[in-house]
Write a protein that holds these residues in place. Structure first.
Motif, PDB file in Angstrom:
ATOM      1  N   THR A 144      19.663 -13.380   3.982  1.00 39.49           N
ATOM      2  CA  THR A 144      19.250 -12.802   5.258  1.00 39.49           C
ATOM      3  C   THR A 144      18.947 -11.318   5.125  1.00 39.49           C
ATOM      4  O   THR A 144      17.932 -10.825   5.638  1.00 39.49           O
ATOM      5  N   ARG A 145      19.819 -10.604   4.432  1.00 42.96           N
ATOM      6  CA  ARG A 145      19.611  -9.169   4.253  1.00 42.96           C
ATOM      7  C   ARG A 145      18.439  -8.890   3.331  1.00 42.96           C
ATOM      8  O   ARG A 145      17.688  -7.927   3.524  1.00 42.96           O
ATOM      9  N   ARG A 146      18.270  -9.720   2.319  1.00 46.87           N
ATOM     10  CA  ARG A 146      17.112  -9.549   1.439  1.00 46.87           C
ATOM     11  C   ARG A 146      15.823  -9.722   2.228  1.00 46.87           C
ATOM     12  O   ARG A 146      14.860  -8.969   2.054  1.00 46.87           O
ATOM     13  N   ARG A 147      15.823 -10.714   3.119  1.00 48.91           N
ATOM     14  CA  ARG A 147      14.626 -10.956   3.911  1.00 48.91           C
ATOM     15  C   ARG A 147      14.338  -9.773   4.832  1.00 48.91           C
ATOM     16  O   ARG A 147      13.184  -9.376   5.018  1.00 48.91           O
ATOM     17  N   ALA A 148      15.390  -9.195   5.430  1.00 46.08           N
ATOM     18  CA  ALA A 148      15.201  -8.019   6.285  1.00 46.08           C
ATOM     19  C   ALA A 148      14.576  -6.883   5.485  1.00 46.08           C
ATOM     20  O   ALA A 148      13.639  -6.220   5.951  1.00 46.08           O
ATOM     21  N   ALA A 149      15.085  -6.647   4.276  1.00 46.56           N
ATOM     22  CA  ALA A 149      14.531  -5.573   3.446  1.00 46.56           C
ATOM     23  C   ALA A 149      13.085  -5.861   3.076  1.00 46.56           C
ATOM     24  O   ALA A 149      12.223  -4.975   3.110  1.00 46.56           O
ATOM     25  N   GLU A 150      12.809  -7.095   2.742  1.00 50.03           N
ATOM     26  CA  GLU A 150      11.457  -7.495   2.350  1.00 50.03           C
ATOM     27  C   GLU A 150      10.474  -7.247   3.498  1.00 50.03           C
ATOM     28  O   GLU A 150       9.385  -6.677   3.299  1.00 50.03           O
ATOM     29  N   VAL A 151      10.852  -7.671   4.700  1.00 42.50           N
ATOM     30  CA  VAL A 151       9.977  -7.501   5.863  1.00 42.50           C
ATOM     31  C   VAL A 151       9.786  -6.022   6.183  1.00 42.50           C
ATOM     32  O   VAL A 151       8.665  -5.560   6.447  1.00 42.50           O
ATOM     33  N   ASN A 152      10.874  -5.253   6.179  1.00 42.92           N
ATOM     34  CA  ASN A 152      10.767  -3.823   6.473  1.00 42.92           C
ATOM     35  C   ASN A 152       9.823  -3.114   5.508  1.00 42.92           C
ATOM     36  O   ASN A 152       8.994  -2.292   5.914  1.00 42.92           O
ATOM     37  N   ILE A 153       9.957  -3.417   4.237  1.00 43.18           N
ATOM     38  CA  ILE A 153       9.108  -2.772   3.229  1.00 43.18           C
ATOM     39  C   ILE A 153       7.648  -3.169   3.433  1.00 43.18           C
ATOM     40  O   ILE A 153       6.741  -2.333   3.342  1.00 43.18           O
ATOM     41  N   ASP A 154       7.402  -4.438   3.746  1.00 46.14           N
ATOM     42  CA  ASP A 154       6.026  -4.886   3.992  1.00 46.14           C
ATOM     43  C   ASP A 154       5.431  -4.183   5.216  1.00 46.14           C
ATOM     44  O   ASP A 154       4.253  -3.803   5.213  1.00 46.14           O
ATOM     45  N   LEU A 155       6.242  -4.025   6.275  1.00 47.57           N
ATOM     46  CA  LEU A 155       5.751  -3.387   7.496  1.00 47.57           C
ATOM     47  C   LEU A 155       5.499  -1.895   7.304  1.00 47.57           C
ATOM     48  O   LEU A 155       4.568  -1.333   7.876  1.00 47.57           O
ATOM     49  N   CYS A 156       6.342  -1.261   6.513  1.00 50.28           N
ATOM     50  CA  CYS A 156       6.257   0.194   6.360  1.00 50.28           C
ATOM     51  C   CYS A 156       5.263   0.636   5.292  1.00 50.28           C
ATOM     52  O   CYS A 156       4.765   1.770   5.350  1.00 50.28           O
ATOM     53  N   PHE A 157       4.970  -0.230   4.327  1.00 54.12           N
ATOM     54  CA  PHE A 157       4.071   0.156   3.237  1.00 54.12           C
ATOM     55  C   PHE A 157       2.960  -0.882   3.059  1.00 54.12           C
ATOM     56  O   PHE A 157       2.764  -1.417   1.956  1.00 54.12           O
ATOM     57  N   PRO A 158       2.195  -1.170   4.116  1.00 52.67           N
ATOM     58  CA  PRO A 158       1.131  -2.184   3.980  1.00 52.67           C
ATOM     59  C   PRO A 158       0.025  -1.748   3.026  1.00 52.67           C
ATOM     60  O   PRO A 158      -0.708  -2.594   2.500  1.00 52.67           O
ATOM     61  N   GLU A 159      -0.086  -0.425   2.807  1.00 52.20           N
ATOM     62  CA  GLU A 159      -1.158   0.069   1.937  1.00 52.20           C
ATOM     63  C   GLU A 159      -0.841  -0.116   0.461  1.00 52.20           C
ATOM     64  O   GLU A 159      -1.733   0.005  -0.393  1.00 52.20           O
ATOM     65  N   GLN A 160       0.420  -0.417   0.137  1.00 48.62           N
ATOM     66  CA  GLN A 160       0.808  -0.585  -1.253  1.00 48.62           C
ATOM     67  C   GLN A 160       0.590  -2.025  -1.716  1.00 48.62           C
ATOM     68  O   GLN A 160       0.531  -2.953  -0.907  1.00 48.62           O
ATOM     69  N   SER A 161       0.491  -2.204  -3.017  1.00 45.59           N
ATOM     70  CA  SER A 161       0.249  -3.535  -3.567  1.00 45.59           C
ATOM     71  C   SER A 161       1.503  -4.396  -3.451  1.00 45.59           C
ATOM     72  O   SER A 161       2.627  -3.875  -3.371  1.00 45.59           O
ATOM     73  N   PRO A 162       1.352  -5.724  -3.453  1.00 46.95           N
ATOM     74  CA  PRO A 162       2.527  -6.605  -3.445  1.00 46.95           C
ATOM     75  C   PRO A 162       3.479  -6.324  -4.602  1.00 46.95           C
ATOM     76  O   PRO A 162       4.703  -6.387  -4.433  1.00 46.95           O
ATOM     77  N   ALA A 163       2.929  -6.005  -5.776  1.00 49.58           N
ATOM     78  CA  ALA A 163       3.795  -5.709  -6.930  1.00 49.58           C
ATOM     79  C   ALA A 163       4.604  -4.447  -6.679  1.00 49.58           C
ATOM     80  O   ALA A 163       5.794  -4.380  -7.036  1.00 49.58           O
ATOM     81  N   TRP A 164       3.997  -3.409  -6.080  1.00 47.62           N
ATOM     82  CA  TRP A 164       4.717  -2.165  -5.771  1.00 47.62           C
ATOM     83  C   TRP A 164       5.839  -2.435  -4.781  1.00 47.62           C
ATOM     84  O   TRP A 164       6.964  -1.951  -4.959  1.00 47.62           O
ATOM     85  N   ARG A 165       5.553  -3.221  -3.746  1.00 44.41           N
ATOM     86  CA  ARG A 165       6.575  -3.512  -2.736  1.00 44.41           C
ATOM     87  C   ARG A 165       7.698  -4.364  -3.330  1.00 44.41           C
ATOM     88  O   ARG A 165       8.869  -4.169  -3.000  1.00 44.41           O
ATOM     89  N   ARG A 166       7.367  -5.281  -4.229  1.00 42.36           N
ATOM     90  CA  ARG A 166       8.392  -6.097  -4.873  1.00 42.36           C
ATOM     91  C   ARG A 166       9.288  -5.235  -5.757  1.00 42.36           C
ATOM     92  O   ARG A 166      10.509  -5.409  -5.793  1.00 42.36           O
ATOM     93  N   ARG A 167       8.695  -4.264  -6.443  1.00 41.59           N
ATOM     94  CA  ARG A 167       9.479  -3.355  -7.277  1.00 41.59           C
ATOM     95  C   ARG A 167      10.422  -2.504  -6.419  1.00 41.59           C
ATOM     96  O   ARG A 167      11.582  -2.286  -6.777  1.00 41.59           O
ATOM     97  N   LEU A 168       9.916  -2.061  -5.276  1.00 39.72           N
ATOM     98  CA  LEU A 168      10.750  -1.280  -4.363  1.00 39.72           C
ATOM     99  C   LEU A 168      11.918  -2.119  -3.850  1.00 39.72           C
ATOM    100  O   LEU A 168      13.048  -1.631  -3.745  1.00 39.72           O
ATOM    101  N   LEU A 169      11.662  -3.381  -3.540  1.00 37.23           N
ATOM    102  CA  LEU A 169      12.741  -4.262  -3.090  1.00 37.23           C
ATOM    103  C   LEU A 169      13.846  -4.349  -4.138  1.00 37.23           C
ATOM    104  O   LEU A 169      15.031  -4.199  -3.822  1.00 37.23           O
ATOM    105  N   HIS A 170      13.473  -4.572  -5.383  1.00 36.18           N
ATOM    106  CA  HIS A 170      14.458  -4.660  -6.467  1.00 36.18           C
ATOM    107  C   HIS A 170      15.203  -3.332  -6.626  1.00 36.18           C
ATOM    108  O   HIS A 170      16.431  -3.309  -6.762  1.00 36.18           O
TER     109      HIS A 170
END
Length: 312
Positions: free
Chosen positions: A55-81
């Motif tokens: 649940t918390r991972r999903r919250a982080a994933e969604v927040n990062i996607d909403l806040c950094f839509p201009e970044q690539s999926p790979a960049w956002r995935r790296r930020l999540l990790h």
């Protein structure tokens, strides 16, 4: 009622409270591990949390996607990790701030902008230092308390053992602690020229809130920064903090200009913009697991209800 600068009475050691006492014992022991060990173990804890805390991972994933839509999926995935690495290390930073030795953290410490606080202190003016919920919050708060007398505001805990531990731990270095319901105490402190640290970047249901932009998204934000400045005449000063490798950077900015104004939404937006700038400097160290956008102007959002998939 317990004074804001004294710990609450020690709670009983009854069977109902044993799990919390055991947890505190583990954290106290962990606070005394070598700093290099803490960082290595912390990354391991973050790795596990990324895979188990769905649940918390999903919250982080969604927040990062909403806040950094201009970044690539790979960049956002790296930020999540990376954010979960910082989350694990942050547990040890909290423990060390409350119960450990911060001598290793002073090595390489860089502090910028203290002249702003010294000038306000000389004027006898109260200061509200505004920051965000970063994993470095606790350790950097302790390091800043070594420079200026700094009080804090915190959310009271229902569990009496946790409430006792949080307040006792923070009063090792903070000049006072005010619960989130003790507005009168905070106002008195600021009117007397005190310094108060506050993080208003979470959705506080039931409080006085407005919707103000955060990363271009409407975010339900508490208006206490505007209200405290209006009631006390204090300066509102952004406080940046982050970890770079094994060293810490603290930066105090100039007071927010023309604050407060007559427009509570504009003032709250100005505070959110300052916190957004902090996040952009150290995005991996922000607490992304909080569901920041769960409420929207049209009602409760569905952002966090999408099904989760295991991380790559």
């Amino acid at each position: 009622m317990t004074a804001p600068d004294s710990p609450p009475p020690r709670p009983p050691f009854t069977p109902r409270h044993w799990p919390m006492w055991i947890g505190l014992g583990v954290m106290t022991a962990a606070a005394h591990l070598p700093w290099l060990w803490q960082r290595a173990i912390g990354r391991g804890i973050g790795w596990l949390a990324l895979r188990l805390a769905g649940t918390r991972r999903r919250a982080a994933e969604v927040n990062i996607d909403l806040c950094f839509p201009e970044q690539s999926p790979a960049w956002r995935r790296r930020l999540l990790h990376d954010s979960f690495d910082a989350l694990g290390i942050g547990l040890f930073e909290f423990a060390r701030a409350w119960w450990g030795n911060v001598k290793p953290m002073r090595q390489g410490l860089r502090i910028e902008g203290l002249e702003h606080l010294r000038a306000l202190q000389a004027e006898g003016r109260g200061v509200l230092l505004v920051s965000g919920h970063f994993m470095t919050l606790e350790i950097c708060g302790r390091l800043m308390c070594e420079q200026v007398p700094l009080a804090g505001m915190y959310r009271r805990h229902r569990d009496p053992v946790m409430e006792w531990a949080v307040k006792r731990g923070r009063l090792r270095y903070a000049s006072a602690m005010f619960g989130n319901g003790d507005i009168r105490g905070a106002v008195r402190h600021l009117k007397r020229g005190g310094f108060l640290w506050y993080a208003p970047d979470q959705d506080m249901r039931g409080k006085d809130t407005v919707f103000a932009p955060f990363f271009g998204m409407p975010a339900s934000t508490i208006t206490a920064t505007h209200q405290l400045a209006r009631l006390t005449g204090c300066a509102v000063v952004p406080f940046f903090h982050r970890r770079e490798g094994g060293r810490y950077i603290l930066r105090v900015a100039a007071p927010l200009p023309d604050f407060p104004s007559e427009d509570v939404v504009a003032d709250t937006g100005q505070v959110n913009a300052a916190i957004e700038a902090m996040v952009r400097e150290a995005p991996a160290q922000y607490l992304w697991i909080h569901r920041r956008f769960k409420r929207q102007p049209q009602g409760r959002s569905t952002y966090y209800e999408r099904p989760s998939t295991p991380p790559a």
